[in-house]
Write a protein that holds these residues in place. Structure first.
Motif, short mmCIF file in Angstrom:
data_model
loop_
_atom_site.label_atom_id
_atom_site.label_comp_id
_atom_site.label_asym_id
_atom_site.label_seq_id
_atom_site.Cartn_x
_atom_site.Cartn_y
_atom_site.Cartn_z
N PRO A 199 0.80 -1.23 0.00
CA PRO A 199 0.00 0.00 0.00
C PRO A 199 0.83 1.28 0.00
CG PRO A 199 -0.11 -1.11 2.14
CD PRO A 199 0.53 -2.06 1.20
N SER A 200 2.10 1.18 0.37
CA SER A 200 2.95 2.37 0.43
C SER A 200 3.75 2.58 -0.86
CB SER A 200 3.94 2.26 1.60
OG SER A 200 3.25 2.13 2.83
N LEU A 201 3.43 1.82 -1.91
CA LEU A 201 4.23 1.84 -3.14
C LEU A 201 4.51 3.26 -3.63
CD1 LEU A 201 5.51 0.35 -5.61
CD2 LEU A 201 3.24 0.45 -6.67
N PHE A 202 3.49 4.08 -3.75
CA PHE A 202 3.67 5.41 -4.35
C PHE A 202 4.37 6.39 -3.41
CE2 PHE A 202 0.36 3.51 -6.93
CZ PHE A 202 0.81 3.79 -8.21
N GLN A 203 4.39 6.08 -2.12
CA GLN A 203 5.16 6.91 -1.19
C GLN A 203 6.66 6.71 -1.37
OE1 GLN A 203 3.84 6.39 2.90
NE2 GLN A 203 1.71 6.10 2.24
N TYR A 204 7.03 5.58 -1.98
CA TYR A 204 8.45 5.28 -2.17
C TYR A 204 8.97 5.80 -3.51
CZ TYR A 204 7.33 1.88 1.51
OH TYR A 204 6.91 1.29 2.66
N ARG A 205 8.08 6.43 -4.27
CA ARG A 205 8.48 6.94 -5.58
C ARG A 205 9.60 7.97 -5.43
NH1 ARG A 205 6.54 10.97 -9.13
NH2 ARG A 205 6.84 10.43 -11.32
N GLY A 206 10.65 7.82 -6.23
CA GLY A 206 11.80 8.70 -6.14
C GLY A 206 12.93 8.10 -5.32
N PHE A 207 12.65 6.98 -4.65
CA PHE A 207 13.67 6.31 -3.84
C PHE A 207 14.06 4.96 -4.44
CE2 PHE A 207 11.57 9.25 -1.03
CZ PHE A 207 12.59 9.75 -0.23
N GLU A 208 13.58 4.68 -5.67
CA GLU A 208 13.84 3.37 -6.27
C GLU A 208 15.28 3.31 -6.79
OE1 GLU A 208 9.94 4.87 -8.29
OE2 GLU A 208 11.88 5.70 -7.63
N GLY A 209 15.93 2.20 -6.47
CA GLY A 209 17.24 1.92 -7.04
C GLY A 209 17.14 0.87 -8.13
N GLY A 210 18.27 0.47 -8.66
CA GLY A 210 18.28 -0.52 -9.73
C GLY A 210 17.69 -1.85 -9.31
N SER A 211 17.90 -2.23 -8.05
CA SER A 211 17.37 -3.51 -7.59
C SER A 211 15.85 -3.51 -7.58
CB SER A 211 17.91 -3.85 -6.20
OG SER A 211 17.57 -2.84 -5.28
N PHE A 212 15.25 -2.39 -7.16
CA PHE A 212 13.79 -2.30 -7.14
C PHE A 212 13.24 -2.32 -8.57
CE2 PHE A 212 9.78 -0.04 -7.33
CZ PHE A 212 9.08 -0.59 -6.26
N ARG A 213 13.85 -1.53 -9.44
CA ARG A 213 13.37 -1.48 -10.83
C ARG A 213 13.53 -2.83 -11.51
NH1 ARG A 213 15.53 3.82 -10.34
NH2 ARG A 213 17.60 3.11 -11.00
#
Length: 289
Positions: A199-213
């Motif tokens: 549920p917090s997916l969009f709160q983490y936007r801008g903090f994604e690294g290569g592993s997340f992507r």
């Protein structure tokens, strides 16, 4: 005399297969699809040599037929058109489940040679507009021959795989294929969508690294396709997910109990296994080069 490769379903994989097979030996590539815009695009962009709206007419001239539909679509097509295939034709598919498809292929007449196939390539995108000639370069091509497969057709598919750029051909049983794909492909898609369920997916936007992507790249999947793939291979996929859940529980328990030594052991073991896989992949690549 020219022979014909008939590709039924000009989506991402069918379109890419058509592009990759242009110029193969003495074959023309004929595209079949229910979408008029797709057929127009295929001709205008040179994806195929020609198109055919009527699958019955197309199958009557198809020496090699690729079924590039969704899994249930492949089963329905074989059932609906089982009497329309050219005598002596070879029929194959590109589906990510083999057990259900092989069961459906049993209804084909004896004069048709069926060989289950699965090129291990794809994209989170869909549609012919995203098809590319190099889709299969460096990919493994899995084949599941059975009693309906003629030796000369197996050899033909080996030449097809080499022509479209596959690194090798792997022969296995439908059951083994489905068990392996449940782990190497379907479970990875489940992990990706489960991560995106947070549920917090969009709160983490801008903090994604290569592993997340990298982990979530395939989450933007074709829902009807993957629903069919998951449900048609539910037994093997559930087994893979149970083992994953057990492993995740082990990591969580090590963290909750402060078992640092246990965590180190788990991480060390997994890291060593992955390094060994990397080493084997590099060795295989050197040998293939």
């Amino acid at each position: 005399m020219k022979k014909n490769i008939v590709i039924v379903g000009l989506g991402l994989i069918g379109g890419s297969m058509a592009r990759a097979l242009r110029g193969f030996e003495d074959f023309d590539v004929v595209g079949v699809d229910v979408s008029q815009p797709t057929l127009r695009y295929a001709l205008e962009q040179g994806v195929v040599d020609r198109t055919e709206e009527d699958p019955v007419r197309a199958l009557a001239q198809g020496d090699l037929v690729f079924l590039c539909l969704h899994p249930q679509g492949i089963l329905d097509f074989m059932d609906r058109h089982r009497e329309h295939f050219k005598k002596g034709a070879m029929v194959t598919d590109v589906c990510g489940v083999k057990g259900a498809v092989l069961e459906g292929a049993a209804a084909l007449p004896e004069y048709v040679s069926f060989l289950g196939g699965h090129p291990m390539a794809g994209s989170e995108r869909s549609g012919i507009q995203h098809s590319v000639t190099h889709m299969f370069r460096g990919a493994h091509y899995i084949l599941t021959p059975n009693g309906q497969t003629k030796p000369e057709h197996l050899e033909l598919m080996r030449r097809v795989a080499a022509y479209i750029g596959c690194v090798d051909v792997v022969e296995t049983s439908p059951e083994q294929h489905d068990a392996i794909i449940a782990y190497t492909s379907q479970m990875m898609h489940i992990i990706a969508v489960a991560v995106c369920d947070d549920p917090s997916l969009f709160q983490y936007r801008g903090f994604e690294g290569g592993s997340f992507r990298g982990c979530t790249r395939v989450a933007a999947l074709d829902v009807p396709l993957w629903t069919q793939l998951f449900t048609m291979n539910a037994g093997a996929l559930c087994g893979a997910l149970e083992r994953l859940e057990e492993n995740l529980r082990g990591y969580r328990m090590a963290l909750q109990t402060g078992d640092r030594a246990g965590l180190v052991d788990r991480l060390s073991n997994a890291a060593a296994r992955k390094r060994e896989m990397n080493r084997l992949d590099q060795f295989e690549q050197i040998n293939n080069d």
